[in-house]
Write an enzyme that holds these catalytic residues in place. Structure first.
Site, PDB file in Angstrom:
ATOM      1  N   ASN A  10       4.047  11.186   6.386  1.00 56.38           N
ATOM      2  CA  ASN A  10       5.049  11.883   5.579  1.00 56.38           C
ATOM      3  C   ASN A  10       4.795  11.565   4.114  1.00 56.38           C
ATOM      4  O   ASN A  10       5.032  10.448   3.674  1.00 56.38           O
ATOM      5  CB  ASN A  10       6.456  11.412   5.999  1.00 56.38           C
ATOM      6  CG  ASN A  10       7.535  11.926   5.072  1.00 56.38           C
ATOM      7  OD1 ASN A  10       7.334  12.907   4.346  1.00 56.38           O
ATOM      8  ND2 ASN A  10       8.697  11.276   5.073  1.00 56.38           N
ATOM      9  N   TRP A  11       4.309  12.568   3.369  1.00 57.40           N
ATOM     10  CA  TRP A  11       3.943  12.313   1.967  1.00 57.40           C
ATOM     11  C   TRP A  11       5.144  12.338   1.025  1.00 57.40           C
ATOM     12  O   TRP A  11       5.001  12.081  -0.160  1.00 57.40           O
ATOM     13  CB  TRP A  11       2.911  13.342   1.505  1.00 57.40           C
ATOM     14  CG  TRP A  11       1.580  13.190   2.174  1.00 57.40           C
ATOM     15  CD1 TRP A  11       1.224  12.239   3.102  1.00 57.40           C
ATOM     16  CD2 TRP A  11       0.417  13.991   1.968  1.00 57.40           C
ATOM     17  NE1 TRP A  11      -0.079  12.417   3.482  1.00 57.40           N
ATOM     18  CE2 TRP A  11      -0.604  13.485   2.804  1.00 57.40           C
ATOM     19  CE3 TRP A  11       0.134  15.095   1.165  1.00 57.40           C
ATOM     20  CZ2 TRP A  11      -1.889  14.047   2.843  1.00 57.40           C
ATOM     21  CZ3 TRP A  11      -1.138  15.655   1.211  1.00 57.40           C
ATOM     22  CH2 TRP A  11      -2.143  15.126   2.038  1.00 57.40           C
ATOM     23  N   LYS A  12       6.299  12.729   1.523  1.00 59.44           N
ATOM     24  CA  LYS A  12       7.510  12.816   0.689  1.00 59.44           C
ATOM     25  C   LYS A  12       7.199  13.632  -0.579  1.00 59.44           C
ATOM     26  O   LYS A  12       6.434  14.584  -0.514  1.00 59.44           O
ATOM     27  CB  LYS A  12       8.022  11.425   0.334  1.00 59.44           C
ATOM     28  CG  LYS A  12       8.080  10.500   1.550  1.00 59.44           C
ATOM     29  CD  LYS A  12       8.853   9.260   1.277  1.00 59.44           C
ATOM     30  CE  LYS A  12       8.695   8.306   2.439  1.00 59.44           C
ATOM     31  NZ  LYS A  12       9.791   7.376   2.572  1.00 59.44           N
ATOM     32  N   HIS A  96      15.154  13.694   8.320  1.00 63.38           N
ATOM     33  CA  HIS A  96      14.679  12.409   7.770  1.00 63.38           C
ATOM     34  C   HIS A  96      15.859  11.722   7.091  1.00 63.38           C
ATOM     35  O   HIS A  96      16.723  12.375   6.508  1.00 63.38           O
ATOM     36  CB  HIS A  96      13.548  12.673   6.761  1.00 63.38           C
ATOM     37  CG  HIS A  96      12.855  11.424   6.329  1.00 63.38           C
ATOM     38  ND1 HIS A  96      13.368  10.593   5.368  1.00 63.38           N
ATOM     39  CD2 HIS A  96      11.713  10.844   6.760  1.00 63.38           C
ATOM     40  CE1 HIS A  96      12.550   9.554   5.201  1.00 63.38           C
ATOM     41  NE2 HIS A  96      11.534   9.685   6.053  1.00 63.38           N
ATOM     42  N   GLU A  98      16.142  10.287   4.388  1.00 67.04           N
ATOM     43  CA  GLU A  98      16.322  10.619   2.966  1.00 67.04           C
ATOM     44  C   GLU A  98      17.061  11.953   2.827  1.00 67.04           C
ATOM     45  O   GLU A  98      17.847  12.136   1.899  1.00 67.04           O
ATOM     46  CB  GLU A  98      14.949  10.653   2.260  1.00 67.04           C
ATOM     47  CG  GLU A  98      14.416   9.238   2.068  1.00 67.04           C
ATOM     48  CD  GLU A  98      12.903   9.122   2.001  1.00 67.04           C
ATOM     49  OE1 GLU A  98      12.221  10.142   1.800  1.00 67.04           O
ATOM     50  OE2 GLU A  98      12.412   7.992   2.172  1.00 67.04           O
ATOM     51  N   GLU A 168      13.426   5.942  13.292  1.00 63.99           N
ATOM     52  CA  GLU A 168      13.150   5.331  11.995  1.00 63.99           C
ATOM     53  C   GLU A 168      14.380   4.541  11.536  1.00 63.99           C
ATOM     54  O   GLU A 168      15.295   5.118  10.926  1.00 63.99           O
ATOM     55  CB  GLU A 168      12.843   6.417  10.960  1.00 63.99           C
ATOM     56  CG  GLU A 168      11.623   7.243  11.277  1.00 63.99           C
ATOM     57  CD  GLU A 168      10.954   7.747  10.004  1.00 63.99           C
ATOM     58  OE1 GLU A 168       9.786   7.455   9.828  1.00 63.99           O
ATOM     59  OE2 GLU A 168      11.622   8.395   9.186  1.00 63.99           O
ATOM     60  N   GLY A 174      10.379   2.286   3.716  1.00 59.15           N
ATOM     61  CA  GLY A 174      10.018   2.020   2.327  1.00 59.15           C
ATOM     62  C   GLY A 174      10.403   0.634   1.846  1.00 59.15           C
ATOM     63  O   GLY A 174      10.378   0.365   0.649  1.00 59.15           O
ATOM     64  N   SER A 212       7.815   1.364   7.459  1.00 58.81           N
ATOM     65  CA  SER A 212       6.865   0.369   6.931  1.00 58.81           C
ATOM     66  C   SER A 212       5.681   0.105   7.855  1.00 58.81           C
ATOM     67  O   SER A 212       5.224  -1.031   7.991  1.00 58.81           O
ATOM     68  CB  SER A 212       7.602  -0.931   6.587  1.00 58.81           C
ATOM     69  OG  SER A 212       8.563  -0.702   5.575  1.00 58.81           O
ATOM     70  N   GLY A 233       5.069   6.595   6.049  1.00 59.37           N
ATOM     71  CA  GLY A 233       5.365   7.075   4.697  1.00 59.37           C
ATOM     72  C   GLY A 233       4.332   6.531   3.719  1.00 59.37           C
ATOM     73  O   GLY A 233       3.227   7.054   3.599  1.00 59.37           O
ATOM     74  N   GLY A 234       4.676   5.435   3.076  1.00 58.77           N
ATOM     75  CA  GLY A 234       3.837   4.860   2.006  1.00 58.77           C
ATOM     76  C   GLY A 234       2.361   4.740   2.363  1.00 58.77           C
ATOM     77  O   GLY A 234       1.487   5.144   1.573  1.00 58.77           O
TER      78      GLY A 234
END
Ligand code: PEP
Length: 255
Positions: A10-12, A96, A98, A168, A174, A212, A233-234
């Site tokens: 997931n590149w956000k 998600h 977010e 998640e 994150g 993470s 993600g990251g």
């Protein structure tokens, strides 16, 4: 026994069109050093603006959208409809944390989005998970059960089976603080049980862990019985890190 995996990134809100193209070309080169293995599905969720440009770069990397609106057209400034996603993507990320926390998406919106995604032939990746407060109050299981009930409401058995679930825990997203493999496995097993009650086929639903994930912890997470992949993600923003996680899934897929 062979286990199948989905490794999703997931590149956000990161990467321009050029950066997305460069990333996928570089990742594709690395993936081509691995034997073709249908037991591992590789998937990225770039920003909407990059979807057209990255199409066709790799036959081994699928793409998904990070969100969609449940209406096909209308006065919804800034939203993306399923018709616009057309044949650009195979998957859609829905719910998600977010989106839930920052953009105040409610379970009823998420439920409509899951239905819309299915109707248009996309595979929904439905994100669920508890906050730190909820975990500390012993409400992890009731929270995920509640989300599953509301977000999948009204779907028939065939439809539910198509949905990929991403567990998640919000406290792990994150933060650099991943759930331990045991903590994740425990919740995945519970999710499978809940879905078993709903659809009667516990083995088939794909349940990903997210929070993470990085090369340093992916192997131990992926080898858990009820973990069918990871949503990253990251670490999905760096070719070497994401590829390291993909390599772990290859090691485990046929182990
Ligand atoms: C995510 O965005 O879904 C996620 C899990 O992020 P991270 O891997 O950075 O925790």
């Amino acid at each position: 026994m062979e286990k199948e995996y989905i490794i999703a990134g997931n590149w956000k809100m990161f990467k321009t069109v050029e950066e997305s193209v460069d990333f996928l070309k570089a990742l594709n080169e690395k993936i081509n050093t691995l034997p073709q293995d249908d037991a591992v599905e590789i998937l990225v969720f770039p920003p909407f603006t990059s979807l057209y440009a990255v199409k066709g770069i790799s036959s081994r990397i699928k793409t998904g959208a990070q969100n969609l609106h449940f209406e096909e057209n209308g006065a919804f400034t800034g939203e993306i409809s399923p018709l616009m996603l057309g044949n650009l993507v195979d998957y859609v990320l829905i719910g998600h944390s977010e989106r839930r926390e920052i953009f105040k998406e409610k379970d009823e919106d998420i439920n409509k989005k899951v239905k819309t995604a299915l109707k248009h032939g996309f595979t929904p990746v439905l994100c669920i998970g508890e906050s730190l407060e909820e975990r500390e109050a012993g409400k992890t299981f009731s929270k995920v059960e509640d989300q599953l009930g509301k977000d999948l409401e009204g779907l028939n058995l065939v439809e539910i089976e198509k949905v990929v679930i991403a567990y998640e825990p919000i406290w792990a997203i994150g933060t650099g603080k991943n759930a331990t493999p045991e903590q994740a496995q425990e919740v995945h097993e519970f999710i499978r049980e809940i879905l078993q009650k709903k659809i009667g086929s516990p083995e088939t639903t794909r349940i990903l862990y997210g929070g993470s994930v990085k090369p340093a912890n992916s192997y131990d997470l992926l080898r858990q019985k009820d973990i069918n992949g990871v949503l990253v993600g990251g670490a999905s923003l760096k070719v070497d890190d994401f590829f390291g996680i993909i390599q772990d899934s290859y090691k485990l897929a046929n182990g």
